[in-house]
Each structure stands twice: as C-alpha cells, then as structure tokens.
Scaffold this motif. Structure first.
Motif, PDB file in Angstrom:
ATOM      1  N   PHE A  24       0.829  -1.205   0.000  1.00 45.32           N
ATOM      2  CA  PHE A  24       0.000   0.000   0.000  1.00 45.32           C
ATOM      3  C   PHE A  24       0.865   1.258   0.000  1.00 45.32           C
ATOM      4  O   PHE A  24       0.645   2.188  -0.789  1.00 45.32           O
ATOM      5  CB  PHE A  24      -0.922   0.011   1.223  1.00 45.32           C
ATOM      6  N   GLN A  63      -6.945   6.345   3.657  1.00 40.83           N
ATOM      7  CA  GLN A  63      -6.912   5.448   2.504  1.00 40.83           C
ATOM      8  C   GLN A  63      -6.492   4.043   2.921  1.00 40.83           C
ATOM      9  O   GLN A  63      -7.037   3.046   2.423  1.00 40.83           O
ATOM     10  CB  GLN A  63      -5.939   5.996   1.455  1.00 40.83           C
ATOM     11  N   MET A  64      -5.526   3.953   3.827  1.00 41.37           N
ATOM     12  CA  MET A  64      -5.091   2.641   4.303  1.00 41.37           C
ATOM     13  C   MET A  64      -6.206   1.941   5.054  1.00 41.37           C
ATOM     14  O   MET A  64      -6.392   0.717   4.897  1.00 41.37           O
ATOM     15  CB  MET A  64      -3.856   2.792   5.196  1.00 41.37           C
ATOM     16  N   ASP A  66      -9.413   2.297   4.581  1.00 41.12           N
ATOM     17  CA  ASP A  66     -10.372   1.822   3.574  1.00 41.12           C
ATOM     18  C   ASP A  66      -9.839   0.579   2.858  1.00 41.12           C
ATOM     19  O   ASP A  66     -10.596  -0.359   2.567  1.00 41.12           O
ATOM     20  CB  ASP A  66     -10.644   2.934   2.548  1.00 41.12           C
ATOM     21  N   TYR A  67      -8.534   0.581   2.577  1.00 41.16           N
ATOM     22  CA  TYR A  67      -7.917  -0.557   1.896  1.00 41.16           C
ATOM     23  C   TYR A  67      -7.994  -1.816   2.754  1.00 41.16           C
ATOM     24  O   TYR A  67      -8.393  -2.890   2.266  1.00 41.16           O
ATOM     25  CB  TYR A  67      -6.470  -0.218   1.577  1.00 41.16           C
ATOM     26  N   VAL A  71      -9.917  -5.351   2.078  1.00 44.72           N
ATOM     27  CA  VAL A  71      -9.253  -6.651   2.078  1.00 44.72           C
ATOM     28  C   VAL A  71     -10.003  -7.636   2.963  1.00 44.72           C
ATOM     29  O   VAL A  71     -10.179  -8.811   2.600  1.00 44.72           O
ATOM     30  CB  VAL A  71      -7.789  -6.505   2.543  1.00 44.72           C
ATOM     31  N   PHE A  76     -11.044  -5.441  -3.330  1.00 44.96           N
ATOM     32  CA  PHE A  76      -9.760  -4.796  -3.570  1.00 44.96           C
ATOM     33  C   PHE A  76      -9.880  -3.544  -4.434  1.00 44.96           C
ATOM     34  O   PHE A  76      -8.876  -3.005  -4.884  1.00 44.96           O
ATOM     35  CB  PHE A  76      -8.801  -5.788  -4.230  1.00 44.96           C
ATOM     36  N   GLY A  77     -11.094  -3.107  -4.657  1.00 41.51           N
ATOM     37  CA  GLY A  77     -11.296  -1.894  -5.436  1.00 41.51           C
ATOM     38  C   GLY A  77     -11.356  -2.170  -6.928  1.00 41.51           C
ATOM     39  O   GLY A  77     -11.381  -3.320  -7.373  1.00 41.51           O
ATOM     40  N   ALA A 271      -5.025  -0.108  -7.120  1.00 40.77           N
ATOM     41  CA  ALA A 271      -5.864  -1.233  -6.716  1.00 40.77           C
ATOM     42  C   ALA A 271      -5.396  -2.533  -7.363  1.00 40.77           C
ATOM     43  O   ALA A 271      -5.325  -3.580  -6.710  1.00 40.77           O
ATOM     44  CB  ALA A 271      -7.321  -0.954  -7.072  1.00 40.77           C
ATOM     45  N   GLN A 274      -2.005  -3.627  -5.810  1.00 42.02           N
ATOM     46  CA  GLN A 274      -2.207  -4.176  -4.472  1.00 42.02           C
ATOM     47  C   GLN A 274      -2.819  -5.566  -4.525  1.00 42.02           C
ATOM     48  O   GLN A 274      -2.393  -6.473  -3.804  1.00 42.02           O
ATOM     49  CB  GLN A 274      -3.086  -3.226  -3.659  1.00 42.02           C
TER      50      GLN A 274
END
Length: 308
Positions: A24, A63-64, A66-67, A71, A76-77, A271, A274
């Motif tokens: 990330f 952002q992290m 949300d990531y 997950v 994963f967007g 995305a 990642q």
C-alpha cells in the motif's frame, strides 16, 4: 504434524501483514495517478473531482483504513484504467503464471533427477565433472540475461521462435527455457550431492549384497532417501519462480501476474497492483505451508520436533 503446521501458519502471518502494509505504501511512491489519467489542461476542479471519485483526496491513513477494510471483505477496489474489479484482473492473470511455474519446475525436477543420479552413480568421473560444471554455470546465469540473449538469437537472428504471446506451443519455449536454466542447475547439484551420500550408506550396501540391481538400488533405495532435501529446494525454487517471473513475463509479454504488476506500476493503478501483490504473497504463503507439510511427511525427525 498438525501442531507443526499450525505453528508454521502463525509465523507466516507476520510477513504477510508486512506485505499488506508495504504494498500500500510503496504503491503511493509511484506518483499521483491524477497526472497520468487527466490531460495537462485539466482544471483544478477536474483534478479534485477525479481524486474524490477514487478516494485519493483522503489522508494516507484514511486510505489505508479503507484498503484494509476492503481486504477483510475481499474487496480490492477497481482498476483506474479499465474500471474492472482489481481482484478479477489479478485472478485472471494468475493462472498463466502458475502454468509457467508448473511446467518449468516439472522439467527441472525430471532433468535434475536424471542428470543428478547419473553423475552421482559415477562420482568424479568425466561425466560427473562435466555435469557439475554445466549445472554450476546454469545456476549462475541471471534470468534476464538469458531472456534477452534468447530473444536476440532465436527470435531476431534466426527468426524461429516468437517473442511474445501464448498463441502457439512455440511461444512457450523461450519463457520456460529462460526460467528453467537456474532451477535445473541448482536442483542437479542438490540431487547429485544427496545421491552421493545415499549411495554410500549402509542400507545401500546391504541391498547390493542381497542381489539388488543398479537400477533398483538407485530408484527404490537411494533416491527415496535423497528426496527430502531435493523437495525442500524444489519448493523454494517454485516459490522463487512465482515471485520472480515478473521480469521474464515483462520481456516475453507473458499475460501473467508479473506483467500485470509491471503494467499497474507504470499506469499507477494502485488497486490492481495491491491485488496482484497480495495474491502472489498469499500463494507463496500457501506453497510454503505445503512444502513444509511434504518435508514433514518425508522426514520423521521434523515430525518429532513438532511434538516438542
């Protein structure tokens, strides 16, 4: 056995979490996607709108969060470039990498067993010395050098092999050969060393005294006991193939997870990058567990240690 595997799973979770956070943060170092996906003439309002639509206007910690939340829910967007699910793109590319790794290791294991057993059966003979020299040379050749040299000789100069794609059987030759050279050299050395030790063991002399033929001694006695170290090295090399096929896939245009990563980095498609890295890390995690389980089944000493 189960205690050993459970302990192995717990110890492998730490590097998996490191990869989760690391990919990330490192993805953000590739640059701002806004500068890539919008024209130079884009207005500040257009840039702000693009950033808001893709969650790039939030602080990095948000952002992290949300990531990580995505997950956990296996979300994963979406790709910035195509709008497609990043997980779908990664899963679609991954089988091509697995196929490449599988056939490479299959040929490497077969070749190493044949050459290693042949060399070990006559130690210090001219055949043993030649095979040792060639295997050490093969183990030292960088994949990217052989890939570029192979393209130049067989595709540019001779014109007998394609440089990219998967449309024909010929398109598999250069990628597999490039990835095959180093594992074949390393495994041949391991099999040869293990077989030399096994063939000098007392149980082999006992088998010979009972009238066992050379082929049976090699295949049924020595090779079985030499399989454990070879399996461990073969497993590590397989993990390396899955993890290190990025350069080879990029050179040959192989539509695998490695090429997907390179494209995602160049396109700042966070995305997709990642999802691809995490899928690769999870596959390596699973492969390591399977390798340890296979080694424990072959070596009773490992099972005994797991009970302590």
């Amino acid at each position: 056995m189960f205690a050993f595997l459970r302990r192995r799973v717990y110890t492998s979770l730490v590097p998996l979490l490191v990869v989760l956070f690391g990919v990330f943060l490192l993805a953000r170092l590739t640059g701002d996607p806004t500068n890539l996906y919008l024209p130079v003439s884009a207005t500040p309002d257009q840039r702000a709108e693009f950033a808001a639509e893709n969650g790039l206007d939030k602080p990095v910690l948000s952002q992290m969060a949300d990531y990580l939340s995505g997950v956990v829910h296996l979300d994963f967007g979406e790709s910035l470039r195509t709008g497609e699910s990043a997980a779908t793109m990664a899963l679609r590319a991954f089988p091509a990498t697995l196929q490449l790794a599988f056939f490479t290791m299959l040929l490497a294991v077969i070749g190493a067993v044949v050459i290693g057993c042949w060399a070990a059966y006559r130690p210090n003979s001219p055949a043993d010395r030649i095979s040792s020299l060639l295997s050490m040379t093969a183990a030292s050749i960088p994949d990217f050098w052989f890939a570029i040299t192979g393209v130049w000789i067989f595709a540019v100069v001779l014109g007998v092999l394609p440089t990219s794609g998967t449309g024909s059987a010929l398109s598999w030759i250069l990628p597999i050969t490039t990835l095959l050279i180093r594992p074949l050299g390393v495994l041949t050395q391991v099999v040869r060393g293990a077989m030399v030790s096994a063939l000098s063991a007392p149980y082999v002399r006992l088998a010979r005294s009972k009238g066992a033929g050379d082929l049976r001694v090699v295949t049924h006695h020595a090779l079985r006991n030499a399989a454990a170290p070879a399996l461990t090295v073969a497993g590590d090399l397989t993990v390396g193939l899955v993890n290190g096929a990025v350069v080879v896939e990029a050179i040959f245009g192989w539509p695998g997870i490695g090429k997907l990563m390179i494209d995602a980095i160049l396109q700042r498609d966070f995305a997709v990058l990642q999802a691809a890295v995490l899928l690769t890390a999870v596959s390596i995690f699973v492969l390591n567990i399977l390798i340890d389980a296979g080694y424990a089944l072959l070596d009773a000493r490992v099972r005994e240690k797991s009970k302590v």
